[in-house]
Design a protein around this motif. Structure first.
Motif, PDB file in Angstrom:
ATOM      1  N   ARG A 203       0.855  -1.362   0.259  1.00  0.00           N
ATOM      2  CA  ARG A 203      -0.093   0.059  -0.016  1.00  0.00           C
ATOM      3  C   ARG A 203       0.856   1.222  -0.036  1.00  0.00           C
ATOM      4  NH1 ARG A 203      -4.693  -1.491   2.328  1.00  0.00           N
ATOM      5  NH2 ARG A 203      -5.374  -3.568   1.323  1.00  0.00           N
ATOM      6  N   VAL A 204       0.552   2.258  -0.572  1.00  0.00           N
ATOM      7  CA  VAL A 204       1.130   3.663  -0.591  1.00  0.00           C
ATOM      8  C   VAL A 204       0.192   4.581   0.006  1.00  0.00           C
ATOM      9  CG1 VAL A 204       2.079   5.445  -2.142  1.00  0.00           C
ATOM     10  CG2 VAL A 204       2.056   3.112  -2.957  1.00  0.00           C
ATOM     11  N   ASN A 205       0.732   5.185   1.275  1.00  0.00           N
ATOM     12  CA  ASN A 205       0.211   5.783   2.256  1.00  0.00           C
ATOM     13  C   ASN A 205       0.634   7.382   1.826  1.00  0.00           C
ATOM     14  OD1 ASN A 205      -0.901   3.587   3.475  1.00  0.00           O
ATOM     15  ND2 ASN A 205       0.976   3.453   4.590  1.00  0.00           N
ATOM     16  N   TYR A 206      -0.295   8.304   2.529  1.00  0.00           N
ATOM     17  CA  TYR A 206      -0.229   9.721   2.372  1.00  0.00           C
ATOM     18  C   TYR A 206       0.104  10.478   0.996  1.00  0.00           C
ATOM     19  CZ  TYR A 206       1.579   8.206   7.051  1.00  0.00           C
ATOM     20  OH  TYR A 206       1.566   7.607   8.175  1.00  0.00           O
ATOM     21  N   ILE A 207      -0.664   9.803   0.134  1.00  0.00           N
ATOM     22  CA  ILE A 207      -1.025  10.515  -1.388  1.00  0.00           C
ATOM     23  C   ILE A 207      -2.557  11.227  -1.183  1.00  0.00           C
ATOM     24  CG2 ILE A 207      -1.444  10.124  -3.436  1.00  0.00           C
ATOM     25  CD1 ILE A 207       0.625   7.930  -3.737  1.00  0.00           C
ATOM     26  N   VAL A 208      -2.573  12.541  -1.318  1.00  0.00           N
ATOM     27  CA  VAL A 208      -3.776  13.105  -1.020  1.00  0.00           C
ATOM     28  C   VAL A 208      -4.539  12.794  -2.380  1.00  0.00           C
ATOM     29  CG1 VAL A 208      -2.672  15.027   0.492  1.00  0.00           C
ATOM     30  CG2 VAL A 208      -2.742  15.160  -1.973  1.00  0.00           C
ATOM     31  N   LYS A 209      -6.005  13.194  -1.869  1.00  0.00           N
ATOM     32  CA  LYS A 209      -7.066  12.800  -3.042  1.00  0.00           C
ATOM     33  C   LYS A 209      -6.682  13.569  -4.423  1.00  0.00           C
ATOM     34  CE  LYS A 209     -10.443  11.896   0.254  1.00  0.00           C
ATOM     35  NZ  LYS A 209     -11.930  12.078   0.877  1.00  0.00           N
TER      36      LYS A 209
END
Length: 280
Positions: A203-209
């Motif tokens: 999973r890739v975290n901390y990518i804003v919408k």
């Protein structure tokens, strides 16, 4: 003595007749000599049993010869089958050596693309438990491996070194939930943190919408830490959805490396300053 001959009179009688017939036939074989009386009759009478005996003898000889030939053929077949089995094993070994040479050639070509000091290592063990996803390689501190060193392969990023001994090192795979790597989306240059999820997905975290991230985008190393050089592929995005209750996207990534088929890796040795030298 007389009783002996009387008891065996039939045997001696037929023996005498056979000897007489052979003598008459032999004497009559001379073309210049007149045939003896009764020779032709005796020859005709005994020709059939003699012919039958000859056929029986020939049949027995043929059967024995065929039996001996079959035994010899069976022995040769067993010997040939043994040779075939040996050749099959040798062929399997040669195929494995060929595949190994192909993998080592890929490692060498991959290594030449980077200015880093990449150390080849062979996998000698895997963690059988489901708590941690780790592998064991045959390189340790004696070869310059340090805790925290990055591990890669020609297919992509493998993981990081978490334990070292003199001659071996334990590597935490990127698919483990305790693994985190600073990454870039290759197309849009969006940054994020890759975390392990399970054996086939990260999973890739901390990518804003609002960021431009799409299915099929490749994920690469950012080169902003002291572990991996920049630009090494990690995997590709297989799913991206917005989290209705948060600020970040849900981004699923499939690793580029098939860890179940991994045999050799390259360990990124740290420089004297403690960083991995970037090739770009």
């Amino acid at each position: 003595m007389l009783r002996f001959f009387i008891k065996r009179k039939f045997f001696f009688f037929f023996s005498s007749v056979i000897i007489l017939c052979i003598a008459l036939i032999t004497l009559g074989a001379d073309k210049n000599q007149k045939p003896l009386p009764g020779a032709k009759a005796l020859q005709g009478f005994f020709s059939y049993p003699l012919s039958l005996t000859t056929r029986c003898i020939h049949t027995i000889v043929d059967l024995w010869t065929g039996y001996a030939f079959l035994i010899d053929v069976e022995k040769r077949n067993k010997a040939l089958q043994s040779e075939i089995n040996v050749l099959i094993l040798e062929n399997q070994q040669l195929r494995e050596h060929f595949l190994e040479n192909q993998r080592l050639k890929e490692l060498l070509n991959f290594k030449q693309q980077f200015s880093n000091n990449l150390l080849p290592a062979e996998i000698i063990g895997r963690d059988p438990s489901s708590w941690f996803k780790t592998i064991l390689v045959n390189r340790g501190t004696q070869a310059g491996v340090e805790r925290g060193s990055g591990v890669v392969s020609p297919q992509g990023v493998v993981g990081t070194v978490i334990e070292t001994t003199l001659h071996s090192s334990k590597i935490l795979l990127i698919s483990d939930q305790n693994s985190t790597i600073d990454i870039l989306v290759k197309r849009s240059r969006v940054r994020g943190i890759l975390a392990g999820h399970d054996e086939t997905e990260c999973r890739v975290n901390y990518i804003v919408k609002k960021e431009d991230v799409q299915q099929g985008d490749e994920i690469i190393t950012s080169g902003l830490n002291a572990v991996f050089p920049r630009g090494i592929i990690i995997g590709s995005i297989v799913e991206t959805t917005n989290n209705p209750n948060g600020f970040f996207k849900h981004v699923a990534v499939t690793p580029a490396v098939d860890f179940s088929k991994l045999n050799e890796v390259l360990i990124v040795l740290k420089s004297k300053t403690g960083t991995a030298v970037d090739n770009q």
